[in-house]
Design a protein around this motif. Sequence first.
Motif, PDB file in Angstrom:
ATOM      1  N   UNK A 112      78.288   4.947  65.002  1.00 23.04           N
ATOM      2  CA  UNK A 112      78.469   5.602  66.156  1.00 23.04           C
ATOM      3  C   UNK A 112      79.620   6.544  66.045  1.00 23.04           C
ATOM      4  N   UNK A 115      78.839   9.893  64.664  1.00 19.71           N
ATOM      5  CA  UNK A 115      77.681  10.648  65.426  1.00 19.71           C
ATOM      6  C   UNK A 115      78.611  11.201  66.523  1.00 19.71           C
ATOM      7  N   UNK A 116      79.669  10.367  67.048  1.00 17.83           N
ATOM      8  CA  UNK A 116      80.366  11.217  68.329  1.00 17.83           C
ATOM      9  C   UNK A 116      81.601  12.213  67.533  1.00 17.83           C
ATOM     10  N   UNK A 117      81.915  12.096  66.451  1.00 19.43           N
ATOM     11  CA  UNK A 117      83.128  12.792  65.922  1.00 19.43           C
ATOM     12  C   UNK A 117      82.726  13.889  64.975  1.00 19.43           C
TER      13      UNK A 117
END
Lengths: 254, 302
Positions: A112, A115-117
């Motif tokens: 996660x 994926x976000x950063x």
Amino acid sequence: MTAALRIEGLKLDFYGVHVLRGVDLVVPEGSFTGLIGPNGAGKSTLFNAVSGLYRPKGGKVSLGVAETTGQPPEKLVAAGLVRSFQLARGFPKLSVFQHLMLYGADQPGENLLAGLFGSQAAKRREEALAERAHMVARRLRLDHVLDNAVTALSGGQKKLVEIGRALMADPKVLLLDEPMAGVNPTLADQIAEHLTALNRDGLTICLIEHDMALIKRLCHPVIVMAEGQTLMQGTFDEVASDLRVQEAYLGRRH
Amino acid sequence: MLSYLIFTLTLCGIYALLALSLNLIWGGVGLVNLGLAGFFAVGAYASAITTGAGAPVIIGWGAALVVGAAVGLIVTFATLRLRDDYLAIVTLGFAEVIRLVALNERWLTNGSDGLSGIKAPLKAELGLQGFSLFYLGLVTLVVLVVWALLSRLDLSPYGRAMKAIREDQQLASFAGKRVLRFKLQAFAVSAAIAALSGALYAHFQSYVSPDHFQPLITIYIFLAVTAGGVGRPSGAVFGAYLVVIFLEATRFATEWVPGLQPVQIAAMREMMIGLALILVLHLKPQGIMPERIPKAPEPAAP
């Protein structure tokens, strides 16, 4: 001979209907094993019970030396057991390329936070997988439809995507459920060639197929199933000349 | 007029966050969450109560994020075996339960009287107009940051796996994806964003009561995401701005129709909203900004 996949006494029933009644079979490592039998013999159900779709009610499945009975699909895939489906399935809104990439194992970008950063490791892995996806696509002649949604492909191409994405997962053992069914003879020949080449490179394949000419050409050993059990195992000629096998397919002589 | 415009744009931003939250869970892993208003309320009350107890506003927003994510995890665990319609029903029920708790647990939420005097950050320093402008900037900034992060997520391998789960979760598990992990994480993040949106709303209004969290909000957000384009964060944001601006615009449009009772005007606004949605879905069935299939990168020369 070491076993890539060993199945011992595997049982499965649906609401009292016994579909698998103690299946015993061994897929030798590096072999191109054929699994045949009349309709309703339990071949696809066997694949489903081995690959984690159903939980078997009894018996044992081992992948190499590790027992894997009743494990969920994602664990089996991680352990190297990958399968295709009889009716080609796909994710309608994903492109062919995305299908291939999705099956690439060990993508740190599926975390996660990555994926976000964003993450460098994910980027590098993505590039490596993309290269591999292009290679697989070229090999299966899918390179000109990479950006198409799978729903826009022909039946034969869908089958190729099934095989292609399974290859992306880097399997040790590949279970193929009728990969040539419904495919035109030329394409079926091509698929057969690809599979033979992969097998030569060391991939263990277990193939369900009804086309006996293909089985004869590709597979050794051949395992016959009937009524939820293994009937016999041998070379194609041994199997074809066996009276029990003929009876299973054609009915008993009176 | 200026303060009305600022108010509307701030509301747009708050709805945009809700739309981003819904798009993550619905357009991402394909879970229909009709409990959005519930998470919105959880965030609003969490921040209002913590700051009411003396904590600074930033801690209140942090609390909203944490409590929102935690409640999101609880709801996902409680609904593991549910899919589609059944999940939708249970999440709708969840939002109502939150609203009823807020209505009845007076010691915590002051019941139907609501919590008033919620801290408005820097209001004393900036004055009323200054505060409104500052808050609009703040909300817009939060929207931009969340939108940028979720857009990146959308195009990442994580986003690809999420969409695979949305399309066929069984097949995704045969692609080696741990479906449950993705669902839990996506739901928690989505709930946290909705809660943050609620917290921003609470400090903007400086008053919350159970009446603010009717299921209608959830419906508006579904409207926004559907019109904007399911599965694309930019679409969700665009849809939210569009829906809020359209809702406000109908207020003025109905003034031009002569001889209507106030009740009829209200009904007419609803009709215009319905008509607009039908038009959008007829002309652009995938939404105004449809989901895109990313192109494959060029292969390295063989």
